[in-house]
Design a protein around this motif. Sequence first.
Motif, PDB file in Angstrom:
ATOM      1  N   ILE A  59      -0.426  -8.391  -3.828  1.00  0.00           N
ATOM      2  CA  ILE A  59      -1.724  -7.729  -3.687  1.00  0.00           C
ATOM      3  C   ILE A  59      -1.498  -6.269  -3.310  1.00  0.00           C
ATOM      4  O   ILE A  59      -0.657  -5.959  -2.464  1.00  0.00           O
ATOM      5  CB  ILE A  59      -2.592  -8.418  -2.621  1.00  0.00           C
ATOM      6  N   TRP A  60      -2.253  -5.381  -3.948  1.00  0.00           N
ATOM      7  CA  TRP A  60      -2.200  -3.951  -3.623  1.00  0.00           C
ATOM      8  C   TRP A  60      -3.552  -3.500  -3.084  1.00  0.00           C
ATOM      9  O   TRP A  60      -4.601  -3.907  -3.592  1.00  0.00           O
ATOM     10  CB  TRP A  60      -1.844  -3.135  -4.861  1.00  0.00           C
ATOM     11  N   ILE A  80       0.854  -1.176   0.000  1.00  0.00           N
ATOM     12  CA  ILE A  80       0.000   0.000   0.000  1.00  0.00           C
ATOM     13  C   ILE A  80       0.896   1.233   0.000  1.00  0.00           C
ATOM     14  O   ILE A  80       1.921   1.270   0.692  1.00  0.00           O
ATOM     15  CB  ILE A  80      -0.974   0.010   1.198  1.00  0.00           C
ATOM     16  N   SER A  81       0.523   2.233  -0.802  1.00  0.00           N
ATOM     17  CA  SER A  81       1.329   3.448  -0.924  1.00  0.00           C
ATOM     18  C   SER A  81       0.461   4.680  -0.693  1.00  0.00           C
ATOM     19  O   SER A  81      -0.629   4.784  -1.264  1.00  0.00           O
ATOM     20  CB  SER A  81       1.973   3.508  -2.317  1.00  0.00           C
ATOM     21  N   PHE A  82       0.958   5.582   0.142  1.00  0.00           N
ATOM     22  CA  PHE A  82       0.236   6.816   0.461  1.00  0.00           C
ATOM     23  C   PHE A  82      -1.229   6.546   0.820  1.00  0.00           C
ATOM     24  O   PHE A  82      -2.149   7.115   0.249  1.00  0.00           O
ATOM     25  CB  PHE A  82       0.348   7.816  -0.693  1.00  0.00           C
ATOM     26  N   ASN A  83      -1.401   5.623   1.750  1.00  0.00           N
ATOM     27  CA  ASN A  83      -2.742   5.289   2.262  1.00  0.00           C
ATOM     28  C   ASN A  83      -3.701   4.806   1.188  1.00  0.00           C
ATOM     29  O   ASN A  83      -4.917   5.004   1.272  1.00  0.00           O
ATOM     30  CB  ASN A  83      -3.348   6.491   3.002  1.00  0.00           C
ATOM     31  N   LYS A  93      -9.340  -0.707  -0.346  1.00  0.00           N
ATOM     32  CA  LYS A  93      -8.939  -0.391   1.028  1.00  0.00           C
ATOM     33  C   LYS A  93     -10.180  -0.101   1.885  1.00  0.00           C
ATOM     34  O   LYS A  93     -11.236   0.251   1.383  1.00  0.00           O
ATOM     35  CB  LYS A  93      -8.002   0.828   1.007  1.00  0.00           C
ATOM     36  N   ASN A  94     -10.033  -0.267   3.184  1.00  0.00           N
ATOM     37  CA  ASN A  94     -11.099   0.022   4.152  1.00  0.00           C
ATOM     38  C   ASN A  94     -12.321  -0.885   3.980  1.00  0.00           C
ATOM     39  O   ASN A  94     -13.463  -0.469   4.190  1.00  0.00           O
ATOM     40  CB  ASN A  94     -11.533   1.490   4.080  1.00  0.00           C
ATOM     41  N   THR A  95     -12.064  -2.123   3.560  1.00  0.00           N
ATOM     42  CA  THR A  95     -13.122  -3.135   3.474  1.00  0.00           C
ATOM     43  C   THR A  95     -12.695  -4.336   4.315  1.00  0.00           C
ATOM     44  O   THR A  95     -11.516  -4.483   4.665  1.00  0.00           O
ATOM     45  CB  THR A  95     -13.343  -3.594   2.024  1.00  0.00           C
ATOM     46  N   PHE A  96     -13.639  -5.209   4.612  1.00  0.00           N
ATOM     47  CA  PHE A  96     -13.286  -6.406   5.366  1.00  0.00           C
ATOM     48  C   PHE A  96     -12.422  -7.349   4.536  1.00  0.00           C
ATOM     49  O   PHE A  96     -11.615  -8.103   5.070  1.00  0.00           O
ATOM     50  CB  PHE A  96     -14.555  -7.107   5.869  1.00  0.00           C
ATOM     51  N   GLU A  97     -12.552  -7.273   3.214  1.00  0.00           N
ATOM     52  CA  GLU A  97     -11.674  -8.064   2.345  1.00  0.00           C
ATOM     53  C   GLU A  97     -10.229  -7.597   2.502  1.00  0.00           C
ATOM     54  O   GLU A  97      -9.299  -8.409   2.556  1.00  0.00           O
ATOM     55  CB  GLU A  97     -12.123  -7.930   0.892  1.00  0.00           C
ATOM     56  N   ILE A 123       4.158  -4.312   3.047  1.00  0.00           N
ATOM     57  CA  ILE A 123       5.037  -3.224   2.604  1.00  0.00           C
ATOM     58  C   ILE A 123       4.216  -1.941   2.607  1.00  0.00           C
ATOM     59  O   ILE A 123       3.178  -1.856   1.945  1.00  0.00           O
ATOM     60  CB  ILE A 123       5.589  -3.462   1.183  1.00  0.00           C
ATOM     61  N   ASP A 124       4.685  -0.924   3.337  1.00  0.00           N
ATOM     62  CA  ASP A 124       3.922   0.317   3.461  1.00  0.00           C
ATOM     63  C   ASP A 124       4.879   1.503   3.512  1.00  0.00           C
ATOM     64  O   ASP A 124       6.034   1.368   3.931  1.00  0.00           O
ATOM     65  CB  ASP A 124       3.078   0.279   4.738  1.00  0.00           C
ATOM     66  N   ASN A 125       4.399   2.691   3.090  1.00  0.00           N
ATOM     67  CA  ASN A 125       5.202   3.912   3.233  1.00  0.00           C
ATOM     68  C   ASN A 125       4.488   4.958   4.081  1.00  0.00           C
ATOM     69  O   ASN A 125       4.863   6.122   4.097  1.00  0.00           O
ATOM     70  CB  ASN A 125       5.577   4.496   1.863  1.00  0.00           C
ATOM     71  N   PHE A 126       3.432   4.529   4.780  1.00  0.00           N
ATOM     72  CA  PHE A 126       2.699   5.367   5.723  1.00  0.00           C
ATOM     73  C   PHE A 126       2.468   4.549   6.991  1.00  0.00           C
ATOM     74  O   PHE A 126       2.776   3.357   7.019  1.00  0.00           O
ATOM     75  CB  PHE A 126       1.345   5.797   5.123  1.00  0.00           C
ATOM     76  N   CYS A 127       1.921   5.169   8.010  1.00  0.00           N
ATOM     77  CA  CYS A 127       1.648   4.446   9.266  1.00  0.00           C
ATOM     78  C   CYS A 127       0.363   3.628   9.154  1.00  0.00           C
ATOM     79  O   CYS A 127      -0.582   4.036   8.490  1.00  0.00           O
ATOM     80  CB  CYS A 127       1.532   5.430  10.420  1.00  0.00           C
ATOM     81  N   LYS A 128       0.349   2.504   9.822  1.00  0.00           N
ATOM     82  CA  LYS A 128      -0.846   1.668   9.869  1.00  0.00           C
ATOM     83  C   LYS A 128      -1.871   2.247  10.845  1.00  0.00           C
ATOM     84  O   LYS A 128      -1.510   2.903  11.831  1.00  0.00           O
ATOM     85  CB  LYS A 128      -0.477   0.251  10.328  1.00  0.00           C
TER      86      LYS A 128
END
Length: 408
Positions: free
Chosen positions: A76-77, A48-51, A98-102, A114-119
């Motif tokens: 997966i992205w 995920i990149s930039f939320n 994003k922001n789904t139960f899936e 892999i992320d470039n923002f905070c969880k």
Amino acid sequence: MTKSIKKWVKKVPFVGQGIGRLFDLCRKTYMFLCNKIIGVDDNRVVFISFNGLSYSDNPRALSEKLHELQPKMEIIWLFVHPEEKKDLIPDYVQCVKKNTFEALKVLATSKVWIDNFCKPLYTYKGKNQIYVQTWHGDRGFKKVLYNSTFLPKNFRIIENKICDVMVSGSDFGKSVHETAFRFEGLTLNNGTPRNDMLAKNDSKKKGYLNEKIRSLLGIGPEVKIFLYAPTLRREASETGGKQESDGIDLMQVLSVLEDKFKEEWCCVVRAHSAVGGIEGIPEDCNKIKNGNLVEDMNDLLFITDFLITDYSSSAGDIALINKPIILFQSDREAYVGRDRSFYFDIDATPFIIVKNNEALIHELKKMEIDKIPDNCKAILDFYNTKETGESSEKIIEYFMDRIEKDRR
């Protein structure tokens, strides 16, 4: 939830906060159950990149290198609007909203994140999962996260508890990330994935991007590119409106560049993704191009001949390819007062800094191109830069080794 209920919730803050906490508990519980019941897939990596706003930056570079080196790994992205990314995403990538139960299930059952923002604070991570935090700025100026002087009292992140490894491309970046996240774990300090292509300066990759971006923006093959890319201003990012250009005259800059170098130039303007654009930019001039049409900022940097920014870490990135850099900081005092404070005295750095358009034009006229590589080296040395061009490979080697050890 109907509009009337939403309005009522907004009028009674503690109700909204209570509902939010309950929903966060549900999400964390769901992730926990998925992790324990379904289990973790060792062959799956989620990016995920930039939320979830873009297919870009360090996660993108790692994603593409992972497929090259480990084509059997499932990639997966997560995107806020996955339907808008179909033309940008390689066929081997699976997209999840994003922001789904899936999306929560994917996170809970993937071996590597892999992320470039905070969880989000509700995130559950199992002990058998690996979280690689790449952040999105290594050689910048602005204090971030726990280092910032503008933090709300209830500010909290969980990376120092759940992150396995951080990534940096300089001794400065390593220090900033460790203090900003309050992170005491392992940091791989051998480069940032997005800058691997800049560090290698691969002519084949550059040729491909040059042709692709020029075609997208309508720029001729012989036209020189001047990139104007200021960072966000807090007020504009909060409202979603445009931010001020603070006195820069892009048309005059273009005129001076063309007169000095006897070549045709155009200006690519790229506003920060968190704002609605930049005020005062000519909209009916074919010499001004919309750089926000390009998904990844580093692709633009790679083909740029000259950069003007203000407080963006892109200034420390483009130095890798020995291009002229000028910091246009006409609002520095106001910026420090309302937006961000800095890690160091910018005036004591090797950067060329101007405070108004007149000073900018003066610097352009006296600029000596043959001295630019020395200036760029001084900038990289200031940060004690460690960009090797092999960051992506090293990170993948790290988590593949972890995966193999966990299987034993």
